[in-house]
Design a protein around this motif. Structure first.
Motif, PDB file in Angstrom:
ATOM      1  N   PHE A  91       0.942  -1.210   0.067  1.00  0.00           N
ATOM      2  CA  PHE A  91       0.000   0.143   0.230  1.00  0.00           C
ATOM      3  C   PHE A  91       0.914   1.340   0.137  1.00  0.00           C
ATOM      4  N   LEU A  92       0.983   1.785  -1.139  1.00  0.00           N
ATOM      5  CA  LEU A  92       1.748   3.347  -1.061  1.00  0.00           C
ATOM      6  C   LEU A  92       0.587   4.111  -1.487  1.00  0.00           C
ATOM      7  N   PHE A  93       0.932   5.651  -0.922  1.00  0.00           N
ATOM      8  CA  PHE A  93      -0.205   6.456  -1.406  1.00  0.00           C
ATOM      9  C   PHE A  93       0.271   7.725  -2.261  1.00  0.00           C
ATOM     10  N   ASP A  94      -0.209   8.628  -2.730  1.00  0.00           N
ATOM     11  CA  ASP A  94       0.194   9.601  -3.412  1.00  0.00           C
ATOM     12  C   ASP A  94       1.121  10.567  -2.608  1.00  0.00           C
ATOM     13  N   GLY A  95       2.157  10.765  -2.703  1.00  0.00           N
ATOM     14  CA  GLY A  95       2.908  11.536  -1.843  1.00  0.00           C
ATOM     15  C   GLY A  95       4.321  11.273  -2.031  1.00  0.00           C
ATOM     16  N   THR A  96       5.278  11.902  -1.218  1.00  0.00           N
ATOM     17  CA  THR A  96       6.694  11.580  -1.419  1.00  0.00           C
ATOM     18  C   THR A  96       7.165  10.379  -0.759  1.00  0.00           C
ATOM     19  N   ILE A  97       8.174   9.926  -1.424  1.00  0.00           N
ATOM     20  CA  ILE A  97       8.934   8.748  -1.043  1.00  0.00           C
ATOM     21  C   ILE A  97       8.984   8.768   0.607  1.00  0.00           C
ATOM     22  N   HIS A  98       9.699  10.073   0.970  1.00  0.00           N
ATOM     23  CA  HIS A  98       9.794   9.822   2.489  1.00  0.00           C
ATOM     24  C   HIS A  98       8.578   9.895   3.352  1.00  0.00           C
ATOM     25  N   GLU A  99       7.418  10.436   2.895  1.00  0.00           N
ATOM     26  CA  GLU A  99       6.119  10.539   3.642  1.00  0.00           C
ATOM     27  C   GLU A  99       5.811   8.943   3.644  1.00  0.00           C
ATOM     28  N   ASN A 100       6.041   8.229   2.573  1.00  0.00           N
ATOM     29  CA  ASN A 100       5.514   6.929   2.541  1.00  0.00           C
ATOM     30  C   ASN A 100       6.366   5.805   3.413  1.00  0.00           C
ATOM     31  N   ILE A 101       7.410   6.333   3.456  1.00  0.00           N
ATOM     32  CA  ILE A 101       8.354   5.364   4.348  1.00  0.00           C
ATOM     33  C   ILE A 101       8.041   5.859   5.957  1.00  0.00           C
ATOM     34  N   ALA A 102       7.519   7.061   5.986  1.00  0.00           N
ATOM     35  CA  ALA A 102       7.332   7.505   7.613  1.00  0.00           C
ATOM     36  C   ALA A 102       5.861   7.300   7.824  1.00  0.00           C
ATOM     37  N   ALA A 104       4.064   5.118   9.281  1.00  0.00           N
ATOM     38  CA  ALA A 104       3.986   4.635  10.853  1.00  0.00           C
ATOM     39  C   ALA A 104       4.220   5.944  11.842  1.00  0.00           C
ATOM     40  N   ARG A 105       5.167   6.370  11.195  1.00  0.00           N
ATOM     41  CA  ARG A 105       5.917   7.459  12.116  1.00  0.00           C
ATOM     42  C   ARG A 105       6.104   8.750  11.480  1.00  0.00           C
ATOM     43  N   ARG A 106       4.929   9.465  11.340  1.00  0.00           N
ATOM     44  CA  ARG A 106       5.192  10.627  10.752  1.00  0.00           C
ATOM     45  C   ARG A 106       6.011  11.663  10.944  1.00  0.00           C
ATOM     46  N   ARG A 107       6.535  11.667  12.471  1.00  0.00           N
ATOM     47  CA  ARG A 107       7.627  12.734  12.740  1.00  0.00           C
ATOM     48  C   ARG A 107       8.923  12.403  12.685  1.00  0.00           C
ATOM     49  N   ALA A 108       9.074  11.238  11.996  1.00  0.00           N
ATOM     50  CA  ALA A 108      10.648  10.825  11.966  1.00  0.00           C
ATOM     51  C   ALA A 108      11.528  11.674  11.143  1.00  0.00           C
ATOM     52  N   ARG A 110      14.418  13.054   8.436  1.00  0.00           N
ATOM     53  CA  ARG A 110      15.021  12.298   7.401  1.00  0.00           C
ATOM     54  C   ARG A 110      16.265  11.597   7.499  1.00  0.00           C
ATOM     55  N   GLU A 111      16.938  11.693   8.514  1.00  0.00           N
ATOM     56  CA  GLU A 111      18.157  10.875   8.802  1.00  0.00           C
ATOM     57  C   GLU A 111      17.468   9.340   9.178  1.00  0.00           C
ATOM     58  N   GLU A 112      16.599   9.481  10.020  1.00  0.00           N
ATOM     59  CA  GLU A 112      15.968   8.195  10.502  1.00  0.00           C
ATOM     60  C   GLU A 112      15.453   7.400   9.190  1.00  0.00           C
ATOM     61  N   VAL A 113      14.575   8.223   8.126  1.00  0.00           N
ATOM     62  CA  VAL A 113      14.136   7.397   7.002  1.00  0.00           C
ATOM     63  C   VAL A 113      15.321   7.133   6.154  1.00  0.00           C
ATOM     64  N   VAL A 114      16.388   7.818   6.075  1.00  0.00           N
ATOM     65  CA  VAL A 114      17.406   7.311   5.132  1.00  0.00           C
ATOM     66  C   VAL A 114      18.156   6.029   5.812  1.00  0.00           C
ATOM     67  N   ARG A 115      18.265   6.028   6.959  1.00  0.00           N
ATOM     68  CA  ARG A 115      18.592   4.786   7.798  1.00  0.00           C
ATOM     69  C   ARG A 115      17.890   3.512   7.506  1.00  0.00           C
ATOM     70  N   ALA A 116      16.519   3.706   7.542  1.00  0.00           N
ATOM     71  CA  ALA A 116      15.488   2.625   7.224  1.00  0.00           C
ATOM     72  C   ALA A 116      15.543   2.149   5.820  1.00  0.00           C
ATOM     73  N   ALA A 153       8.295  -0.913   1.365  1.00  0.00           N
ATOM     74  CA  ALA A 153       7.276  -1.440   2.240  1.00  0.00           C
ATOM     75  C   ALA A 153       8.215  -1.965   3.276  1.00  0.00           C
ATOM     76  N   ILE A 154       9.489  -2.440   3.057  1.00  0.00           N
ATOM     77  CA  ILE A 154      10.383  -2.992   4.143  1.00  0.00           C
ATOM     78  C   ILE A 154      10.834  -1.849   4.834  1.00  0.00           C
ATOM     79  N   ALA A 155      11.304  -0.947   3.998  1.00  0.00           N
ATOM     80  CA  ALA A 155      11.945   0.308   4.934  1.00  0.00           C
ATOM     81  C   ALA A 155      10.825   0.814   5.796  1.00  0.00           C
ATOM     82  N   ARG A 156       9.499   0.871   5.424  1.00  0.00           N
ATOM     83  CA  ARG A 156       8.507   1.554   6.415  1.00  0.00           C
ATOM     84  C   ARG A 156       8.602   0.405   7.484  1.00  0.00           C
TER      85      ARG A 156
END
Length: 253
Positions: A91-102, A104-108, A110-116, A153-156
């Motif tokens: 399940f991916l929604f219209d939005g940025t890649i960052h938003e899709n990875i984050a 379940a954790r909207r406030r993550a 950029r560094e955390e998103v990149v690490r995942a 999805a795995i990064a998320r």
């Protein structure tokens, strides 16, 4: 936050509005941090069992408990907070890649998103996108391949850091390059958390702490790869069949 051991005790289930029992007296124990591979042919009850573990449904008979507490006694939203699911249809929604990875954790950060994303072997393809992590995807943006979607999805799931993970290891839409990358990122994801994997790749099955072989809604064998091979039952047949045919997933490990 408990430790994440699960007990599945005499669980039976019939989908509402149908007469057909899909699970019959299913029982097994899972220690915290173990990876359990659910194997068996299509229709054996593997997905239904994970739906009950995720509490999309409750059993008709028997119980599933986490750290000794019946799932029905835990507030649904707090239980769902412990849970991560990586399904076949990402399940991916219209939005940025960052938003899709984050997701379940909207406030993550950029560094955390990149690490995942890096752990999920996704960082490299993301950086090649027009706007990197800020690239829009979906209807109004870039279209992603099956392998790329799966890695997001795995990064998320890695970022959400769930205590219990349910993974439907669908390999149908992946080329071998994606499959190799995803194999590595799944190992990262499964580390140190309780996981239920509907497993098709023999390499995943072989590395599981426990293999649960299902047939017609029943558990017919449980054990490790080595113990089940030695006991000469259905699992041994399945493995030999896969090796002869190159099967769903020839051994690549």
């Amino acid at each position: 936050h408990g430790s994440g051991s699960l007990s599945i005790h005499d669980v039976s289930f019939t989908y509402p509005g149908t007469q057909t029992r899909v699970l019959h007296d299913v029982s097994f124990e899972v220690s915290a941090g173990q990876t359990v591979a659910l194997v068996g042919r299509s229709g054996a009850g593997k997905t239904t069992l994970t739906n009950l573990i995720a509490r999309f449904y409750d059993p008709d008979a028997g119980a599933i408990s986490i750290d000794g507490r019946d799932l029905r006694d835990i507030e649904l939203s707090s239980y769902r907070g412990l849970l991560g699911i990586v399904e076949q249809d990402v399940f991916l929604f219209d939005g940025t890649i960052h938003e899709n990875i984050a997701y379940a954790r909207r406030r993550a950060s950029r560094e955390e998103v990149v690490r995942a994303a890096t752990a999920a072997a996704a960082d490299e393809f993301i950086r090649r996108m027009p706007d990197g992590y800020d690239t829009m995807i979906g209807e109004r943006g870039v279209k992603l391949s099956g392998g790329q979607r799966q890695r997001l999805a795995i990064a998320r799931a890695i970022l959400a850091d769930p205590q219990i993970l349910i993974l439907d290891e669908a390999t149908s839409n992946l080329d071998s390059e994606s499959e190799r990358l995803i194999q590595a990122s799944l190992e990262e994801l499964l580390q140190d958390r309780t996981a239920f994997v509907i497993a098709h790749r023999l390499s995943t099955i072989m590395h599981a702490d426990k293999i649960v072989v299902m047939e017609d809604g029943r558990v017919i064998e449980t054990g490790t790869h080595t113990s089940l091979l030695a006991s000469g039952g259905r699992y041994q047949e399945m493995v030999h069949l896969q090796m002869e045919t190159g099967g769903v997933s020839a051994i690549r490990s």
